[in-house]
Design a protein around this motif. Sequence first.
Motif, PDB file in Angstrom:
ATOM      1  N   GLU A 407     -12.761  -4.278   7.433  1.00 50.01           N
ATOM      2  CA  GLU A 407     -13.985  -3.534   7.719  1.00 50.01           C
ATOM      3  C   GLU A 407     -13.666  -2.141   8.255  1.00 50.01           C
ATOM      4  OE1 GLU A 407     -16.474  -5.781  10.292  1.00 50.01           O
ATOM      5  OE2 GLU A 407     -16.755  -7.435   8.861  1.00 50.01           O
ATOM      6  N   CYS A 408     -12.645  -2.024   9.090  1.00 52.78           N
ATOM      7  CA  CYS A 408     -12.253  -0.710   9.610  1.00 52.78           C
ATOM      8  C   CYS A 408     -11.787   0.216   8.498  1.00 52.78           C
ATOM      9  CB  CYS A 408     -11.150  -0.868  10.655  1.00 52.78           C
ATOM     10  SG  CYS A 408     -11.716  -1.543  12.230  1.00 52.78           S
ATOM     11  N   ARG A 410     -12.589   0.147   5.429  1.00 54.32           N
ATOM     12  CA  ARG A 410     -13.669   0.503   4.518  1.00 54.32           C
ATOM     13  C   ARG A 410     -14.533   1.656   5.038  1.00 54.32           C
ATOM     14  NH1 ARG A 410     -13.315  -5.064   3.321  1.00 54.32           N
ATOM     15  NH2 ARG A 410     -14.778  -5.683   4.976  1.00 54.32           N
ATOM     16  N   LEU A 411     -14.273   2.102   6.267  1.00 52.23           N
ATOM     17  CA  LEU A 411     -15.029   3.229   6.810  1.00 52.23           C
ATOM     18  C   LEU A 411     -14.626   4.552   6.178  1.00 52.23           C
ATOM     19  CD1 LEU A 411     -15.015   2.349  10.626  1.00 52.23           C
ATOM     20  CD2 LEU A 411     -16.936   2.171   9.030  1.00 52.23           C
ATOM     21  N   ARG A 425     -17.434   8.887   8.775  1.00 48.49           N
ATOM     22  CA  ARG A 425     -17.746   7.573   9.339  1.00 48.49           C
ATOM     23  C   ARG A 425     -16.697   7.146  10.361  1.00 48.49           C
ATOM     24  NH1 ARG A 425     -18.608   3.280   4.818  1.00 48.49           N
ATOM     25  NH2 ARG A 425     -19.296   2.012   6.600  1.00 48.49           N
ATOM     26  N   VAL A 426     -15.414   7.464  10.078  1.00 46.46           N
ATOM     27  CA  VAL A 426     -14.348   7.126  11.027  1.00 46.46           C
ATOM     28  C   VAL A 426     -14.503   7.934  12.306  1.00 46.46           C
ATOM     29  CG1 VAL A 426     -11.850   7.224  11.442  1.00 46.46           C
ATOM     30  CG2 VAL A 426     -12.729   6.397   9.250  1.00 46.46           C
ATOM     31  N   GLU A 429     -17.332   6.570  14.350  1.00 48.95           N
ATOM     32  CA  GLU A 429     -16.951   5.308  14.999  1.00 48.95           C
ATOM     33  C   GLU A 429     -16.082   5.584  16.231  1.00 48.95           C
ATOM     34  OE1 GLU A 429     -16.559   1.160  15.598  1.00 48.95           O
ATOM     35  OE2 GLU A 429     -17.912   2.283  14.282  1.00 48.95           O
TER      36      GLU A 429
END
Length: 798
Positions: A407-408, A410-411, A425-426, A429
Amino acid sequence: MKRKPSIVSAVILCAGKGTRMNDNSINKVSFDCAGTPVIRRIVQSMKEGGVSRFAIVVGHQAQSVMDALDGVDGILYAYQKEQRGTGHAALCGLKALDSLGISGPVVISMGDKIIAPEILRQLLEMAQNHTAIFGAQPVANNFHGGRIVMDQGRPQGVVELADAAYEALAQVPSVQWNSTLSCLGLNAKKATKVMAKAKDTPPSGSCRLCGKLFSAKDILASTHANAGLYCLDIQQAIAALASCRSDNAQGEIYLTDTMEYFALRDQAALLEIPSKEAMLTYSTKEELRAMSHLFLRPVSDYEKRLETTLKPQLEALYGPQDPVQTSRYRHLLQFFAATYGDRDIALTRAPGRLNLMGRHIDHRGGGINVMAIGNDTLLAAAPRQDDTVRIANVDPAYPPASFSIGECLRLGPSQNWLEYLDSERVKEELRLSKGAWVNYVKSAVLRFQMASDMPLCGMDIAVSGTIPVAAGLSSSSSLVVATAEAVMALNSLNLTQRQFIELCGEGEWLVGSRGGAGDHGAMKCSQQGCITHLGFKPFHIGACVPFSNAYAVVVANSMTQAKKSEGSKDTFNAKVASYEFAFMILKRAFPMYNLLEFRDLANIQPASAIYRMLKTLPVSITRKEIQSLLPEYGERIKQIFASHSDPSTYDLRGVTLYGISECLRAEAVQSLLIKGNYAALGQLMKISHDGDRIHATDFSDAVLDALATEEADPMLQCGAYGCSTPRIDALCDLLNATPGVLGSSLVGAGLGGCIIALIEKQAADSVISVLNTKFYDKEGLPRSAVVYTPSAGSKVIY
């Protein structure tokens, strides 16, 4: 009844390429299996089973096999120049034994099989009454193994799966060959080879063994597969292999063909190996990882061994009779068990580090001179079947957390680390989790995952640390390295020290600071009692010089924290940006020097040329001026700007002179240590720290002209990096005025944290007393000065 031989030999076949491992850097048998190379585990298990002499057949990446067995008794090597099959490889080992006059029974096994000692004992027991014994497994346990053909309860021979599949094509239209071979379990490479042979030579549908025909259907219906384990008489085995042919689907000499040779003479016997666990094997990295997990020890076993077999390891790390460390390990293990249960674990530790010289330059290709300290991060990690990583800390100030590796990733883009870090997105986050300790665990796991060709396993992790936070001793990097050691151990990854260190350094970019890998290199490479020189771009380990027992290092905590995840990272990254912008300008202005890395500026001769080059740099420069001056670096400049907030101006001359002089100082350290000139080293530490002081500096053209005219030694110039604080400067001034102190400077990236002082060991008590009374007590701060000598680097504790 045959007499049991007093010395039993074995031939282990380690010459193959192991292509399914998808890693050509070392031999398949040299991969790590829970802290020990596979081939070393094989030899150890065989010794426990009664074998004492080994002929290791090597070929592909032979040196890695020999390195893995370095120091093991009873080893001789036989070289297989060409890959001509298992029969030819065995013959190389058998002839090596025969040439030494060795006779009698010999165990022959593949280098990718760890055989339980009890199986070997059974094999050798049977050898007292049989000339040739062949290991047999249920097909369910070894589907790809050659099929053992039986007739009236007696073994007749072995038909390799590829040969049985080839004969099976006789009953199948050619358009169905590919699907048929796929159903029979052949990989694409072997299937292509089998189909090519079938086109040239149509299969008959049967194989002849011991003068009888057996259909492909009957062969494939066999319930037992060849285990790849043999016990044969040496001379008769040589004769049997001499009679073997290579007219088969693989075009090789098969060791398995010896079964028919001995069956014809009524000398073949089978040893059934019903359990998978009795013969562990692997062909892929995933299979190796699963196998390695079987050798992990449970938490309860570690706790029991703290006062026995683990005691020497702990004493080597922390000194003799240190009950505090034993208690700390026990606390971590009990905490893990209470949190996750009594699971099989990897136990890792990564120390804090000190850098005597070479601050702020490792990311520019400069060298560092490092030692590990006794304070460290301990980490217990158990593998999971999914990709979830859960973390818990014995210190309740650090809350539990978890994340999914997939999931990480896929950011953001998962093929390029920098692009991943720069994705919106990263960054969002990370903004939401700013300051969270889980990000340091993520940094190691995600970077190593992106560099791996297989999915990493998830982990349940418990952590205990004694390195002061934000003190310049690299507590955060220690967590990264300890996590990386667990990732390596639980996934049986094959990485060089250089790759490990660089991945750790790049991984920590996740928290925002785009520094080098010096801290991580120090933690990985440090040796007990020594100062190690590390070089970068490319990474290399230099000299490791003993640190005199007459001296020690004092680390004093200023009690001012500099957290990378907070505002200080902007200052750190702005300094790095100053290096980059200055180097862009100088590289363009002076093409004749063929500058590749910033550190190359330190090699320019004469010294006056360095000062004249510095004059071509602006004293300081704004972002707008940088973009106007360096349009050809437009995209790179945007990336650099994105790593930190606008500092208003970048100090180019002062930072550049500091970097050049620090590179020179870093290269001088090892020579001074060898000569025992610790006083000169102390003076260089003082100069280095002067470059970190926050004060007005003058690097005008007139000043640089004067330095050029004097041919002033660049190593003795301090420059102006400016990452100290008034409190740190006061600490250094106090120490430098104290008898027994040779020199001092800040530790790590600066803006808080600790200072380091080189002292005469006999003055340690008085130096600590001065710090306590004239700094800590006076400022109302807890006493936080410690005397260190060089400790060992990071490791997995088994």
